[in-house]
Design an enzyme around this catalytic site. Structure first.
Site, PDB file in Angstrom:
ATOM      1  N   HIS A 173       0.839  -1.205   0.000  1.00  0.00           N
ATOM      2  CA  HIS A 173       0.000   0.000   0.000  1.00  0.00           C
ATOM      3  C   HIS A 173       0.873   1.255   0.000  1.00  0.00           C
ATOM      4  O   HIS A 173       0.689   2.161  -0.822  1.00  0.00           O
ATOM      5  CB  HIS A 173      -0.921  -0.017   1.223  1.00  0.00           C
ATOM      6  CG  HIS A 173      -1.837   1.170   1.314  1.00  0.00           C
ATOM      7  ND1 HIS A 173      -3.171   1.094   0.971  1.00  0.00           N
ATOM      8  CD2 HIS A 173      -1.612   2.450   1.697  1.00  0.00           C
ATOM      9  CE1 HIS A 173      -3.720   2.284   1.141  1.00  0.00           C
ATOM     10  NE2 HIS A 173      -2.799   3.131   1.591  1.00  0.00           N
ATOM     11  N   GLU A 174       1.843   1.286   0.915  1.00  0.00           N
ATOM     12  CA  GLU A 174       2.677   2.480   1.037  1.00  0.00           C
ATOM     13  C   GLU A 174       3.604   2.647  -0.166  1.00  0.00           C
ATOM     14  O   GLU A 174       3.835   3.765  -0.626  1.00  0.00           O
ATOM     15  CB  GLU A 174       3.484   2.440   2.339  1.00  0.00           C
ATOM     16  CG  GLU A 174       2.643   2.311   3.607  1.00  0.00           C
ATOM     17  CD  GLU A 174       1.566   3.377   3.747  1.00  0.00           C
ATOM     18  OE1 GLU A 174       1.727   4.477   3.160  1.00  0.00           O
ATOM     19  OE2 GLU A 174       0.561   3.133   4.425  1.00  0.00           O
TER      20      GLU A 174
ATOM     21  N   HIS B 249       2.021   4.383  -3.102  1.00  0.00           N
ATOM     22  CA  HIS B 249       1.888   5.837  -3.012  1.00  0.00           C
ATOM     23  C   HIS B 249       3.020   6.558  -3.745  1.00  0.00           C
ATOM     24  O   HIS B 249       2.886   7.747  -4.060  1.00  0.00           O
ATOM     25  CB  HIS B 249       1.875   6.279  -1.551  1.00  0.00           C
ATOM     26  CG  HIS B 249       0.526   6.195  -0.905  1.00  0.00           C
ATOM     27  ND1 HIS B 249      -0.607   6.719  -1.484  1.00  0.00           N
ATOM     28  CD2 HIS B 249       0.133   5.654   0.285  1.00  0.00           C
ATOM     29  CE1 HIS B 249      -1.642   6.500  -0.683  1.00  0.00           C
ATOM     30  NE2 HIS B 249      -1.217   5.858   0.385  1.00  0.00           N
TER      31      HIS B 249
ATOM     32  N   GLU C 101      -5.557   7.574  -1.783  1.00  0.00           N
ATOM     33  CA  GLU C 101      -5.832   6.406  -0.933  1.00  0.00           C
ATOM     34  C   GLU C 101      -6.656   5.332  -1.625  1.00  0.00           C
ATOM     35  O   GLU C 101      -6.450   4.138  -1.393  1.00  0.00           O
ATOM     36  CB  GLU C 101      -6.521   6.857   0.361  1.00  0.00           C
ATOM     37  CG  GLU C 101      -5.685   7.794   1.221  1.00  0.00           C
ATOM     38  CD  GLU C 101      -4.358   7.184   1.658  1.00  0.00           C
ATOM     39  OE1 GLU C 101      -4.148   5.976   1.462  1.00  0.00           O
ATOM     40  OE2 GLU C 101      -3.528   7.931   2.191  1.00  0.00           O
TER      41      GLU C 101
END
Length: 873
Positions: free
Chosen positions: A529-530, A533, A552
């Site tokens: 997820h990170e 980004h 997000e």
């Protein structure tokens, strides 16, 4: 007029005051010192500015109606003898300046001057001065065509010409450019006798120069001397899990305006470089393209760390962390092993040995870097030939993934096609052939000593796989390196991504014995997820902060795709995993929407006004200061489901390929929802024939609260997926077991038939516990068996959270210790568990909530603390 007067004092909107339509900060140079004793960061910031328009204020009037009192500050340079007595050049410049407190109102002294407005709060500003860049010999040599004061021209024009030439240097000369920025930042103040006025209000710092009425005439280089406040909202002063002091940027709703005066609107894209002084025992981690090599700061007990970025980004992405963390390596050094053997005792000081505090930095790097890995001194950045190669000079990990079974994606064809960048000029990795083949960028992991082993078995093990998987899905990594830090327990979320650095909560680490595949599921998915980004949120950002789903929602969608790639799942396994995760998220979203205000459920709250700002460039971020907002998931979940919906219309693989095309076109840009959706509709014209238009997507997904019809229909399909059906079958067994205990005596208890329970994945366990939470009664014996069967106290934080909810609902006192442990060690996820303890009106549970709050309230995130105190106190 009060500059905050246009805002209701009870509003939950965040003001962005900077007048970015008039003038832009193109580069920041920060020179900061960290003081743990007083909990402040002091120093200076130099802003290099570029005017945008010829806006003039009316003579005698006050720009934006500001009529507050101002402080006039003498901008003359301090005496040379006084300078020589101070420790650093910047401290000399920021020493006490003779200042006069103005006794007149702003509008009566302004004379119609132009006002530079910066976003700022919780800062003590002591001095603002114009920097005399014409005194820098290197500038005169580099730009000889610009007339200088040596040639007799003492006007502002040479200053402006020098700065304009400096910020316009081509990206191929960025190193020379940064050297000149650095030299200019240390230049003395302008000595033409003029004064700069500045004023601080709740949300801004405003600066004027006498007689200057337009952005074009305003000084192009300013030095601001200041220090932060201990309770400032942008940084957290706390202790790590080893009980050692640290400070880090907390990802606050107010972003970095309480760390340095800046232009907060995302359109104010800038580069920066920073020198940070910190006590010699500390590590300084920051957004920066190269790892800093610390240097001794004279005879002090401080080290200096230097970082820089060459990609223009919003000031909100600047990230800093200073603490006594250790680098996680393939093997834990013997000196630290005793302190990490029992990671469950984090919070107590790790026993590092009496001599550890006396080690030099070089000795620490040498000891932490020693392992069975190959050591390459000063080697170029390339993939090592072993599983874990450490470069002593940079202390980076390079991982070869040949043994991991990950597929290699050949992007050479894309490079041959030529990447036509449409962003401004900066050294872009998307145009570097070497970057396209770099599946795993150099990376490091840092943690408190007591968590080294768990971070090693979790984060360090998974990071190369996740980086390679992200490369396979999205292509070139936008940033050249990555640090990952396990932040203190009071961190308010599971993770936060910034350029070159990711913060991870300790909650993503395994609670039990590390190493099993299931114990790594939460850690792996959160890392993915990170990492995602880097593409959506950083190299492509939202032009309007209210459109958080662009960051997000995309990261939540890509998290599944990248994690599945990292696990090398088959198509069937991937589909089943996606469906189970989708159902869990659907349940979470529907529950949140039933228990939240409708205005907080809208993904595009400004609707047709999205992206609009005032004439000066100022604006507000709707609901940004609402205390409930940090704990809501709607922009993650509803955004994720919109992307799932769109993927279902065009096909999963085609959608991923479209992501790649979108990144190639829009990297380096800020976007609105319409940019993504319009390109998608053009790329897939069949969508229009299905009735999918931009206005239809807005109406169904972005501009309305609640749940779209497609999502209701699709959730019924997910509910019948194979992994879900397996869970339902297990739920029936547990309900029957619970019912069998009612009315039975002790003698009958021994006669219970043995039940074979199916082994479940972490996501299946979450679903199992959620379904059992819907039962009005569960026997104590069944709860005990449930805990024992699945070793629930050793599962990941998502599973343990549902277990704690079950314990609270059924007042299972024997497991209250699990609840206490969760509230202390998993603060990022435990906020609403306090509410569940209080709402039961059980004196023992309420006492437990108050006890846990008393133990952690000093280290809690401020927003979380306010919400919990309102529930409990």
């Amino acid at each position: 007029m009060d500059p905050d007067g246009d805002l209701n004092p009870d509003t939950d909107d965040l003001p962005l005051r900077a007048n970015t339509n008039h003038i832009l900060v193109k580069h920041y140079v920060l020179d900061l010192t960290v003081h743990f004793d007083s909990k402040v960061i002091s120093g200076s910031i130099v802003l290099f500015l570029e005017p945008r328009s010829g806006v003039r204020t009316e003579a005698g009037g006050s720009q934006d109606g500001f009529t507050s009192r101002y402080q006039e500050v003498d901008a003359l340079e301090d005496d040379k003898k006084e300078l020589e007595t101070t420790t650093t050049k910047v401290e000399k410049m920021c020493g006490d300046a003779e200042s006069i407190q103005s006794s007149s109102l702003w509008h009566t002294t302004s004379g119609g001057e132009f006002t530079l407005v910066l976003d700022c709060c919780d800062l003590d500003v002591s001095k603002v001065e114009e920097v005399d860049v014409t005194s820098v010999e290197a500038m005169l040599s580099r730009f000889p065509e610009v007339p200088s004061k040596k040639s007799g021209d003492v006007s502002r024009k040479p200053q402006a010409a020098f700065i304009q030439n400096l910020i316009s240097m081509p990206s191929s000369q960025w190193r020379q450019q940064h050297q000149l920025f650095s030299l200019c930042s240390r230049a003395p103040g302008a000595q033409n006798g003029s004064t700069l006025q500045f004023h601080r209000d709740r949300w801004s710092l405003q600066v004027r120069k006498n007689g200057v009425t337009s952005p074009q005439e305003f000084p192009c280089a300013l030095r601001i001397c200041y220090e932060t406040k201990p309770a400032g909202g942008s940084v957290r002063w706390t202790k790590d899990q080893d009980n050692r002091v640290c400070v880090y940027t907390a990802g606050s709703p107010i972003n970095n305006r309480a760390l340095f005066p800046c232009q907060e609107p995302p359109v104010a894209m800038s580069t920066w470089q920073a020198t940070v002084r910190a006590p010699s025992g500390c590590v300084v981690l920051m957004s920066g393209e190269e790892q800093a090599v610390p240097a001794e700061d004279g005879d002090t007990h401080f080290l200096t760390w230097n970082y820089y970025v060459t990609m223009p980004m919003p000031a909100s992405t600047f990230t800093l962390a200073v603490g006594h963390w250790q680098q996680v390596t393939a093997e834990i050094p013997p000196e630290l092993e005793k302190g990490v053997r029992d990671g469950t005792d984090c919070g107590k000081t790790a026993k590092l040995g009496p001599e550890y505090g006396q080690w030099t930095e070089a000795e620490r790097v040498s000891r932490l870097g020693s392992s069975s890995s190959e050591v390459v001194k000063g080697s170029p950045l390339q993939t090592g030939s072993r599983d874990q190669t450490t470069c002593v000079d940079s202390a980076f990990c390079y991982s070869s993934l040949e043994d991991e079974g990950l597929s290699v994606t050949d992007y050479s064809g894309m490079v041959d096609d030529g990447i036509s960048c449409s962003h401004g000029d900066y050294p872009c990795r998307f145009t570097e052939r070497s970057a396209w083949s770099q599946r795993v960028i150099p990376h490091r992991v840092f943690s408190p000593a007591c968590l080294l082993q768990k971070a090693q078995m979790g984060v360090l093990k998974l990071l190369p796989q996740c980086l390679a998987a992200a490369h396979a899905v999205l292509g070139v990594h936008p940033f050249p390196r990555l640090d990952v830090l396990i932040v203190p327990a009071g961190f308010s979320s599971l993770g936060m991504a910034s350029p070159h650095i990711i913060f991870l909560s300790q909650s993503v680490l395994s609670a039990g014995s590390p190493g099993s595949e299931e114990s790594l599921s939460l850690c792996g998915s959160r890392i993915c997820h990170e990492i995602s980004h880097s593409w959506f949120g950083l190299v492509i950002g939202a032009r309007d902060w209210t459109e958080e789903w662009i960051s997000e929602g995309f990261a939540t969608c890509l998290e599944d795709i990248i994690w599945a790639q990292a696990q090398q799942l088959s198509l069937e396994e991937k589909t089943e995993q996606f469906d189970l995760k989708a159902l869990l998220r659907w349940r979470r979203l529907s529950d949140e929407l039933q228990n939240s205000k409708e205005e907080l459920q809208i993904l595009r709250p400004n609707m047709e006004k999205t992206g609009q700002v005032s004439e000066s460039g100022s604006s507000t971020v709707k609901h940004a200061l609402n205390p409930e907002k940090p704990f809501m998931q709607v922009h993650y979940l509803k955004g994720y489901f919109l992307l799932r919906f769109l993927a279902s219309q065009v096909g999963e693989q085609q959608f991923i390929e479209f992501f790649q095309l979108f990144v190639k076109k829009y990297h380096g840009h800020l976007i609105l929802s319409q940019d993504f959706l319009q390109m998608l509709l053009i790329s897939f014209p069949d969508m229009k024939r299905k009735g999918l238009t931009l206005s239809a997507i807005y109406a169904d997904w972005l501009d309305q609260p609640g749940i779209p019809k497609w999502l209701y229909e699709r959730s019924a399909v997910w509910s019948q997926a194979r992994l879900v059906e397996e869970v339902k079958a297990e739920v029936v067994k547990w309900i029957l077991l619970s019912q069998s205990h009612h009315g039975k005596g002790r003698k009958r208890k021994r006669m219970e038939p043995k039940v074979n329970y199916k082994e479940l994945t972490s996501d299946q366990l979450v679903m199992l516990l959620e379904l059992l939470l819907e039962e009005s009664e569960l026997s104590v014996a069944s709860l005990r068996a449930l805990q024992r069967t699945y070793s629930l106290q050793n599962q990941d934080a998502e599973v343990r959270h549902r277990w704690c909810e079950l314990v609270v609902k059924h007042a299972y006192a024997q497991a209250y210790g699990d609840v206490e442990h969760f509230l202390i060690h998993d603060q990022a996820m435990g906020v609403y568990l306090y509410g569940e303890l209080m709402v039961q009106e059980d004196p023992e549970q309420q006492a437990l909530a108050r006890h846990c709050l008393s133990l952690v309230q000093e280290e809690m995130d401020q927003s979380a603390r306010r919400v919990v105190e309102e529930m409990v106190l």
